[in-house]
Write an enzyme that holds these catalytic residues in place. Structure first.
Site, PDB file in Angstrom:
ATOM      1  CB  SER A   1      -4.224   1.744   3.943  1.00  0.00           C
ATOM      2  OG  SER A   1      -3.445   1.251   2.870  1.00  0.00           O
TER       3      SER A   1
ATOM      4  CB  SER B   1      -0.948   0.014   1.199  1.00  0.00           C
ATOM      5  OG  SER B   1      -2.026  -0.867   0.979  1.00  0.00           O
TER       6      SER B   1
ATOM      7  CE  LYS C   1      -1.419   4.137   2.780  1.00  0.00           C
ATOM      8  NZ  LYS C   1      -1.233   2.948   3.638  1.00  0.00           N
TER       9      LYS C   1
ATOM     10  CE  LYS D   1      -4.673   1.765  -0.480  1.00  0.00           C
ATOM     11  NZ  LYS D   1      -4.058   0.497  -0.088  1.00  0.00           N
TER      12      LYS D   1
END
Length: 407
Positions: free
Chosen positions: A125, A70, A240, A73
Site C-alpha cells: 500500500s 487506501s 485491500k 488503490k
C-alpha cells in the site's frame, strides 16, 4: 414473615426457570432468531454483496458517504492494468517521491517497470508508488484521478469521488475523497468479475511476497502482503486494507465458496488501537453469507393462454374469425439460478399481447415473463408464437375451394 419470604423465593425461582426455557422454545419452534442477522458490527458502514449479481445481501449504513483510505488503490490498480502496455516503464517524479508514509521510497528520476509497482501498490500500500503509477498512465496525478472518477460513473458508483490515487484524505472543488460501502463493494466486483484485467488483478492481490529491482538494477525491494484475510478463511480471493485519521480502518475483500462469491466492504471500522476489528467484521459477514445464501433454480413452468388472431384461417375451419395460437418460452426447460436467503421467494409477472392480426409467423415475440426478487428484476424471458397462421383472403379461399373440389 417467613412464609412470605418463602413464597417470594418460590415465585422468583419459577420466573428464572421460565426465562431460561424461553430461548429453547424459540429454537425448537424453528423460527429464525434475530441472532441470525449480523449484529454488533464494529464498522459504521458495511456491505455483504453477491458478486455474481451485485445484489446487497446485508447492509449497515451502506449508502452513507465516508472516506475510504487506501481501499482506493483497487481502482488505481485495475485502471493501470487495463491501460498499461507490455513491458511499460515509469519514472518517479519529485512530487511522487515527496508522498507521505507508507512509501516505497522512490527517488526523483528513478525508473521502474510498471508491473513491479503494482505489487508495491497492493501488497504494501505504498503511497508514492500510487502517484508514480498514476503519472505513468495519465501524465499527471490529476488526469489519472479524472479517469478514476469516470470509471466509477461507468460502473454505477454514483456516490464515489476520488481526489487522490492513493487514498490519502483530500478535497478539491469537486468534493471530498469518499465513497460508500455499497460503491466500494461495487468497485471490487468490477475488479474481480467484470474487468478484462480481472485475472491479473486477482493474481497480484493474492501474492504473499514479491521482490523486484528498479530498471537500472541499482536498488532492490521486497513486498509482503498485509491482507491477513487471505489466510483467515478457505476461499479468500483478494482484498485491500486502508487507514487514515479521517477514514479509520477500512477493508474490502472477496471470498469464493463452492459456486458462490461474496464481497465485504467496511468503512470506519475502528481507530487505533483496533486493527483487528475489520477482520472480525469480515469473518462475521462472510460466514453469514456462506450459511444463509445458496443457489436455487427458480424457473417455473407457467401455463400460458392462447391468443385470438383476427382474420386467421386454418384447414379445419376456414370460416372462423379467430384461431388459437399456442405460446412457448424461447428457452424451453430453462434454468434461472438465483442466490436466495432463507425466507426469500420469487414472483413472476406476465405481459402478453391480447390480440393479433393475421398473418402470424411462428416465433413472433408476443410478450414476456419477468422474474422478481422483491422489487428487483432478476430475469426476463420472451414469449413467442409456436405456429404460423395465415390470413383469410380471396387467394386463400380459392385455394382452399380447389382442394375441396379435388377430393
Amino acid at each position: 414473615m417467613k412464609k412470605i419470604r418463602i413464597w417470594q423465593s418460590l415465585i422468583l425461582m419459577v420466573v428464572l426457570f421460565w426465562l431460561s426455557v424461553l430461548p429453547l422454545c424459540a429454537e425448537e419452534s424453528g423460527e429464525q432468531k434475530t441472532g441470525d442477522m449480523p449484529e454488533n458490527l464494529y464498522a459504521r458502514s458495511a456491505v455483504l454483496m453477491d458478486a455474481d449479481s451485485g445484489r446487497v445481501l446485508f447492509g449497515k449504513e451502506e449508502d452513507v458517504i465516508r472516506p475510504m483510505a487506501s481501499t482506493t488503490k483497487i481502482m488505481t490498480c485495475i485502471l493501470a492494468l487495463e491501460q498499461m502496455e507490455d513491458g511499460q516503464t515509469v519514472t518517479a517524479s519529485e512530487y511522487a517521491a515527496g508522498q507521505p508514509k507508507v512509501k516505497l521510497g522512490v527517488q526523483d528520476g528513478e525508473e521502474f517497470y510498471l508491473t513491479d509497482l503494482l505489487y508495491s501498490l497492493m501488497l504494501e500500500s505504498h503511497n508514492d508508488t500510487a502517484v508514480v503509477i498514476a503519472e505513468g498512465i495519465a501524465g499527471t496525478s490529476e488526469a489519472f484521478v479524472d479517469m478514476m472518477n469516470q470509471k466509477a460513473k461507468e460502473i454505477g458508483c454514483d456516490h464515489t469521488y476520488f481526489v487522490t490515487p492513493n487514498g490519502l484524505d483530500g478535497e478539491d472543488d469537486g468534493g471530498t475523497h469518499s465513497t460508500t460501502a455499497r460503491d466500494l463493494a461495487r468497485i471490487m466486483r468490477y475488479c474481480i468479475m467484470e474487468s478484462p484485467a480481472k485475472e491479473e488483478f486477482l493474481e497480484i492481490t493474492a501474492t504473499r511476497f514479491y521482490q523486484f529491482q528498479n530498471v537500472e538494477q541499482s536498488r532492490s525491494f521486497s513486498c509482503n502482503n498485509h491482507n491477513a484475510f487471505l489466510d483467515m478463511m478457505d476461499g479468500a480471493l483478494t482484498g485491500k486494507t486502508g487507514f487514515t485519521g479521517e477514514a479509520g480502518y477500512c477493508y474490502v475483500g472477496a471470498l469464493r465458496k463452492d459456486d458462490r462469491t461474496f464481497i465485504v466492504a467496511l468503512l470506519a471500522c475502528g481507530w487505533p488501537d483496533h486493527k483487528g476489528y475489520k477482520w472480525a467484521d469480515t469473518r462475521k459477514l462472510m460466514e453469514y453469507g456462506i450459511e444463509h445464501y445458496h443457489y436455487q433454480n427458480v424457473w417455473k413452468e407457467l401455463s400460458l393462454p392462447k391468443l385470438s388472431v383476427s382474420g386467421a384461417v386454418s384447414d379445419q375451419n376456414p370460416y372462423t374469425d379467430c384461431v388459437g395460437v399456442s405460446l412457448e418460452f424461447e428457452e424451453k426447460g430453462g434454468s434461472l439460478r438465483i442466490l436466495l436467503g432463507e425466507g426469500e421467494s420469487i414472483r413472476t409477472e406476465k405481459q402478453i399481447t391480447q390480440e393479433l392480426e393475421a398473418p402470424v409467423k411462428a416465433g413472433k415475440k408476443v410478450g414476456s415473463v419477468s422474474y422478481y426478487l422483491e422489487e428487483r428484476e432478476i430475469g426476463v424471458f420472451s414469449v413467442v408464437t409456436s405456429e404460423t397462421v395465415e390470413k383469410r383472403d380471396l387467394k386463400w379461399c380459392l385455394s382452399w375451394l380447389v382442394k375441396k373440389l379435388c377430393l
